[in-house]
Motif scaffolding. Structure first.
Motif, PDB file in Angstrom:
ATOM      1  N   PHE A  72       2.135  58.350  97.527  1.00 27.70           N
ATOM      2  CA  PHE A  72       2.398  57.169  96.698  1.00 27.70           C
ATOM      3  C   PHE A  72       1.988  57.440  95.262  1.00 27.70           C
ATOM      4  CE2 PHE A  72       0.776  53.321  94.609  1.00 27.70           C
ATOM      5  CZ  PHE A  72       1.936  52.578  94.589  1.00 27.70           C
ATOM      6  N   ARG A  73       2.895  57.118  94.338  1.00 28.81           N
ATOM      7  CA  ARG A  73       2.611  57.250  92.919  1.00 28.81           C
ATOM      8  C   ARG A  73       3.016  55.951  92.242  1.00 28.81           C
ATOM      9  NH1 ARG A  73       4.891  61.545  89.814  1.00 28.81           N
ATOM     10  NH2 ARG A  73       2.880  61.684  88.789  1.00 28.81           N
ATOM     11  N   GLY A  74       2.095  55.362  91.518  1.00 27.26           N
ATOM     12  CA  GLY A  74       2.342  54.084  90.870  1.00 27.26           C
ATOM     13  C   GLY A  74       3.225  54.205  89.643  1.00 27.26           C
ATOM     14  N   ARG A  75       3.546  53.037  89.090  1.00 25.65           N
ATOM     15  CA  ARG A  75       4.422  53.002  87.923  1.00 25.65           C
ATOM     16  C   ARG A  75       3.802  53.706  86.715  1.00 25.65           C
ATOM     17  NH1 ARG A  75       5.066  47.872  90.205  1.00 25.65           N
ATOM     18  NH2 ARG A  75       3.540  46.926  88.805  1.00 25.65           N
ATOM     19  N   GLY A  77       1.866  65.459  89.172  1.00 18.50           N
ATOM     20  CA  GLY A  77       1.118  65.121  90.376  1.00 18.50           C
ATOM     21  C   GLY A  77       2.047  64.987  91.565  1.00 18.50           C
ATOM     22  N   ALA A  78       1.476  65.056  92.766  1.00 16.53           N
ATOM     23  CA  ALA A  78       2.276  64.974  93.993  1.00 16.53           C
ATOM     24  C   ALA A  78       1.974  63.732  94.800  1.00 16.53           C
ATOM     25  CB  ALA A  78       2.038  66.220  94.851  1.00 16.53           C
ATOM     26  N   GLY A  79       1.078  62.855  94.333  1.00 14.91           N
ATOM     27  CA  GLY A  79       0.735  61.665  95.110  1.00 14.91           C
ATOM     28  C   GLY A  79      -0.157  61.964  96.290  1.00 14.91           C
ATOM     29  N   LEU A  80      -0.861  63.111  96.274  1.00 16.38           N
ATOM     30  CA  LEU A  80      -1.728  63.471  97.383  1.00 16.38           C
ATOM     31  C   LEU A  80      -3.214  63.371  97.029  1.00 16.38           C
ATOM     32  CD1 LEU A  80       0.095  66.638  98.747  1.00 16.38           C
ATOM     33  CD2 LEU A  80      -0.155  64.466  99.922  1.00 16.38           C
ATOM     34  N   GLY A  81      -3.505  63.201  95.759  1.00 17.78           N
ATOM     35  CA  GLY A  81      -4.904  63.288  95.334  1.00 17.78           C
ATOM     36  C   GLY A  81      -5.805  62.274  96.004  1.00 17.78           C
ATOM     37  N   LEU A  82      -5.538  60.969  95.803  1.00 17.17           N
ATOM     38  CA  LEU A  82      -6.393  59.934  96.381  1.00 17.17           C
ATOM     39  C   LEU A  82      -6.297  59.930  97.902  1.00 17.17           C
ATOM     40  CD1 LEU A  82      -5.853  56.997  93.879  1.00 17.17           C
ATOM     41  CD2 LEU A  82      -7.796  58.541  94.046  1.00 17.17           C
ATOM     42  N   ALA A 129      -1.692  44.698  90.381  1.00 15.33           N
ATOM     43  CA  ALA A 129      -2.307  44.135  91.589  1.00 15.33           C
ATOM     44  C   ALA A 129      -1.522  44.477  92.839  1.00 15.33           C
ATOM     45  CB  ALA A 129      -2.443  42.616  91.446  1.00 15.33           C
ATOM     46  N   ASP A 130      -0.183  44.577  92.727  1.00 17.46           N
ATOM     47  CA  ASP A 130       0.621  44.857  93.917  1.00 17.46           C
ATOM     48  C   ASP A 130       0.527  46.308  94.358  1.00 17.46           C
ATOM     49  OD1 ASP A 130       1.914  45.587  91.553  1.00 17.46           O
ATOM     50  OD2 ASP A 130       3.885  45.563  92.523  1.00 17.46           O
ATOM     51  N   GLU A 131       0.002  47.189  93.490  1.00 13.94           N
ATOM     52  CA  GLU A 131      -0.097  48.604  93.840  1.00 13.94           C
ATOM     53  C   GLU A 131      -1.461  48.978  94.417  1.00 13.94           C
ATOM     54  OE1 GLU A 131       0.873  50.959  90.490  1.00 13.94           O
ATOM     55  OE2 GLU A 131       3.001  50.391  90.440  1.00 13.94           O
ATOM     56  N   ILE A 132      -2.463  48.122  94.197  1.00 20.86           N
ATOM     57  CA  ILE A 132      -3.823  48.466  94.622  1.00 20.86           C
ATOM     58  C   ILE A 132      -3.908  48.727  96.126  1.00 20.86           C
ATOM     59  CG2 ILE A 132      -6.155  47.532  94.842  1.00 20.86           C
ATOM     60  CD1 ILE A 132      -5.822  46.262  92.118  1.00 20.86           C
ATOM     61  N   PRO A 133      -3.266  47.915  97.021  1.00 19.66           N
ATOM     62  CA  PRO A 133      -3.383  48.212  98.466  1.00 19.66           C
ATOM     63  C   PRO A 133      -2.767  49.556  98.871  1.00 19.66           C
ATOM     64  CG  PRO A 133      -2.654  45.943  98.094  1.00 19.66           C
ATOM     65  CD  PRO A 133      -2.561  46.640  96.785  1.00 19.66           C
ATOM     66  N   ARG A 134      -1.919  50.148  98.011  1.00 17.19           N
ATOM     67  CA  ARG A 134      -1.222  51.379  98.403  1.00 17.19           C
ATOM     68  C   ARG A 134      -1.769  52.619  97.691  1.00 17.19           C
ATOM     69  NH1 ARG A 134       4.983  50.775  97.539  1.00 17.19           N
ATOM     70  NH2 ARG A 134       4.905  52.650  98.821  1.00 17.19           N
ATOM     71  N   LEU A 135      -2.870  52.474  96.963  1.00 17.06           N
ATOM     72  CA  LEU A 135      -3.374  53.595  96.159  1.00 17.06           C
ATOM     73  C   LEU A 135      -3.683  54.826  97.000  1.00 17.06           C
ATOM     74  CD1 LEU A 135      -5.741  51.842  93.616  1.00 17.06           C
ATOM     75  CD2 LEU A 135      -3.532  52.890  93.159  1.00 17.06           C
ATOM     76  N   PHE A 136      -4.177  54.627  98.216  1.00 15.08           N
ATOM     77  CA  PHE A 136      -4.625  55.746  99.044  1.00 15.08           C
ATOM     78  C   PHE A 136      -3.566  56.193 100.053  1.00 15.08           C
ATOM     79  CE2 PHE A 136      -8.421  53.453  97.671  1.00 15.08           C
ATOM     80  CZ  PHE A 136      -9.141  54.475  97.076  1.00 15.08           C
ATOM     81  N   GLN A 137      -2.328  55.723  99.898  1.00 12.27           N
ATOM     82  CA  GLN A 137      -1.269  56.169 100.809  1.00 12.27           C
ATOM     83  C   GLN A 137      -0.747  57.545 100.386  1.00 12.27           C
ATOM     84  OE1 GLN A 137       1.825  53.243 101.139  1.00 12.27           O
ATOM     85  NE2 GLN A 137       0.475  51.694 102.044  1.00 12.27           N
ATOM     86  N   LYS A 138      -0.281  58.300 101.372  1.00 13.57           N
ATOM     87  CA  LYS A 138       0.209  59.653 101.124  1.00 13.57           C
ATOM     88  C   LYS A 138       1.505  59.602 100.310  1.00 13.57           C
ATOM     89  CE  LYS A 138       0.934  63.966 103.683  1.00 13.57           C
ATOM     90  NZ  LYS A 138       1.009  64.558 105.037  1.00 13.57           N
TER      91      LYS A 138
END
Length: 668
Positions: A620-623, A630-635, A609-618
């Motif tokens: 950012f890669r979740g746990r 991946g590079a955290g750029l997809g979403l 739940a704490d990662e959902i607000p940051r899913l679309f940040q440049k």
């Protein structure tokens, strides 16, 4: 409807107005003075539940009881018989009339014995055509010629779907004529005042469009109509039949409480203080009024009027209690409300108690509602006029203050403009210097951007060409069966996966750089959307993706290259997190608002739940994605591409139900 009438009768039984007396009442003596005489205290009453008794059967029937006062039987479906013994003094006039105070009784019959011992019938009431009434009056009046010192026994049969409450009064004919003239003068003054009020507030409302005045106009109209129909003035003037006057009276009463509730909330200023409570009260009252009006129009007059009256009484209690509470808190409109509406409510309550047979009918109880309403209307009109005068004075004061404030503001503005002019001249000089510096910096920035674009073009060329060669070689190897088949196919598969991964990675970086450096890279053109989606899905191994495409537009204006990147990123994101044994689901179609939606779903662990607000940040890669490529750029790229198209990408499901789903929505 029968239940309501039964409740009314039960309520009347719980509050009896008199106990039956054992002894018969004394005969009514018509005095020599010729003064009007009330029959109250000289009557006996019999209820005829069947309504089929004739005068002889009624006279012989058991169950007669003495009435200590006037007739007050509430709402009943029974026929009511009255027995009265009358004797005229020798010196009294021989021509009399008997008058019934209730002007809206349906069926009134007077039976008297003639000299031969036969019953003589006189009949009137709302069910009888007015041309057949013995005397043209607003209420039932029977003319009588009586012999002196000769006891007479009268039987009166009453039946009405309205309240069975009335007082019988005997008057000499001359006294009745004089009383009628005074009565019509009184009603003429009363309804003339109502007419003046209505005309005044029509003009007042047309000039001001003031809400209080408009609602007061409706308030006066409904109340005046109800009062006029209650005392049967229109019925007499227009020879109105009962089938028309009864529905008009019932509907007018229903409208009165609905309009009265709204007007009362305005007078207490409840819409400003408690808007939700005010809407609930007005809405419930309107619903009850509509129910009562429909019952009346359906033919259940007594039930409909009971609904209206049973709504009016709690409403009166509510407004009085609320006004008292607001008055204690210093709310000024509540003080005026308690005084002005208290007079009207008192008259309504007394009239209701008379209809329910709790208080006896007499001049004051019969006219309580009329007198209370008249005084109430006069006071309310004065209050509205005073309120409008106060509003005008407040408006004039506000305008004067506004003019003074504008004048002072203009003076301050002139001073500030002079100071600002000096400051602007100085600022212009500084900005001229800055302009030269900015031009120089812009030239440097332009050269830097051009160099960066050249570098991007070079990287794109150097990477894409080898990748294309690798892809072609892999296809050739797959077609060459000279080598061991399993080994060759495995190598081909490895080459295709590596080339696809490198291509996607390059697209991500290049797309991010392209969208960050210039908005001019967004080039929407007509595109075959189904074909584009099919081509992207074909890049994945068979069975990895389950697609469901429904009613996509054949042509859409989009940037095909950017949209292809967005779709690849959504599918790559799902592929990285979905188990290999389960397919990725793609659903495409058109929403009700005309937008295209492409939803990509996969099975997987729920997103924290704490990662959902940051899913679309440049970057950012979740746990969950820490140990996956991946590079955290997809979403982030999907969101930027959707915004460029005027659309959006949303997290449709976070995996709490076992499915993670992202939806891309684009206007076409």
């Amino acid at each position: 409807m029968k239940i309501l009438l039964a409740l009314c009768l039960l309520f009347t039984a719980l509050f009896p107005h008199a106990a039956p007396a054992a002894a018969a009442p004394a005969p009514l003596l018509l005095p020599a003075s010729g003064q009007p005489v009330s029959a109250s205290g000289h009557l006996q009453m019999l209820r005829d539940a069947t309504g089929r008794l004739g005068p002889d059967a009624a006279l012989a029937a058991p169950g007669w009881r003495t009435l200590p006062g006037a007739v007050s039987a509430g709402y009943t479906q029974d026929a009511v018989w009255l027995r009265l013994d009358v004797t005229r003094a020798a010196a009294s006039p021989d021509e009399w009339v008997v008058r019934f105070s209730n002007a809206v009784l349906d069926d009134v019959r007077l039976y008297r014995w003639d000299a031969a011992g036969h019953w003589v019938l006189q009949e009137a009431g709302a069910d009888v055509a007015r041309g057949n009434w013995p005397i043209d009056a607003r209420q039932v009046v029977f003319p009588l010629r009586l012999q002196a010192d000769t006891p007479q026994r009268w039987l009166v049969r009453l039946h009405s779907k309205k309240a069975m409450s009335t007082e019988l009064t005997l008057l000499p004919s001359d006294a009745f004529d004089n009383a009628s003239r005074r009565e019509y003068l009184y009603y003429g003054l009363q309804f003339g005042s109502y007419l003046l009020l209505i005309l005044f507030h029509i003009f007042f409302w047309r000039m001001t469009r003031e809400a209080h005045s408009g609602w007061y106009l409706l308030y006066v109209l409904t109340n005046a109509t109800t009062e006029a129909l209650t005392i049967a003035i229109p019925q007499q003037i227009f020879t109105m039949p009962n089938w028309l006057s009864d529905p008009m009276l019932g509907v007018s009463m229903a409208m009165s409480i609905a309009v009265g509730a709204r007007f009362s909330t305005l007078q207490l200023e409840l819409p400003a203080l408690y808007p939700r409570f005010s809407r609930v009260v007005v809405g419930l009252t309107a619903a009850a009024a509509l129910c009562g009006a429909l019952l009346v129009l359906h033919g259940d007059y007594a039930a409909g009027v009971l609904v209206v009256q049973m709504t009016a009484l709690p409403l009166i209690v509510l407004f009085i209690a609320l006004a008292s509470w607001l008055a204690l808190r210093g709310h000024r409109p509540a003080h005026a409300f308690l005084f002005i509406f208290g007079i009207f409510y008192a008259g309504v309550v007394i009239s209701f108690l008379r209809n329910m047979a709790i208080v006896p009918p007499n001049f004051w109880t019969n006219h309580a509602a009329t007198l209370g309403a008249f005084v109430h209307m006069m006071l309310m009109s004065l209050r509205l006029n005073r309120r409008y005068a106060e509003l005008r004075r407040a408006k004039d004061r506000a305008q004067a203050e506004a003019v003074s404030a504008v004048r002072a503001l203009n003076e301050r503005l002139e001073e500030q403009v002079a100071l600002r002019t000096v400051a602007l001249r100085q600022e212009i000089g500084r900005r001229a210097v800055l302009e030269g510096e900015l031009r120089a910096a812009l030239e440097v920035e332009t050269r830097t951007r051009e160099e960066q674009q050249d570098f991007v073009a070079m990287v794109s060329h150097e990477f894409h060409t080898p990748l294309a060669i690798i892809n072609t070689t892999a296809q050739q190897i797959a077609r060459n069966t000279d080598a061991p088949r399993e080994k060759t196919l495995q190598r081909c598969q490895n080459l295709r996966e590596a080339s696809g991964r490198m291509t996607a990675l390059v697209d991500e970086y290049l797309s991010a750089d392209r969208m960050e450096t210039s908005a001019a890279t967004f080039r929407p053109l007509p595109c075959d959307l189904p074909a584009l989606l099919t081509a992207v899905l074909a890049e994945w191994p068979p069975g990895r993706i389950e697609a469901s495409v429904q009613a996509l537009p054949a042509s859409a204006v989009v940037d095909a290259s950017l949209l292809r990147v967005a779709l690849r990123n959504l599918l790559s994101n799902a592929d990285r997190h979905a188990p290999q044994a389960l397919a990725i689901r793609v659903q495409a179609g058109t929403l009700e608002d005309g937008r295209v939606q492409i939803a990509v779903s996969n099975e997987g662990e729920p997103l924290p739940a704490d990662e959902i607000p940051r899913l679309f940040q440049k970057y950012f890669r979740g746990r969950i994605a820490q140990h996956k490529p991946g590079a955290g750029l997809g979403l982030y790229l999907v969101q930027r591409i959707a915004e460029l198209h005027g659309g959006q990408v949303i997290l449709a499901s976070a995996g709490n139900n076992g499915t993670i789903s992202f939806a891309l929505r684009l206007p076409v």
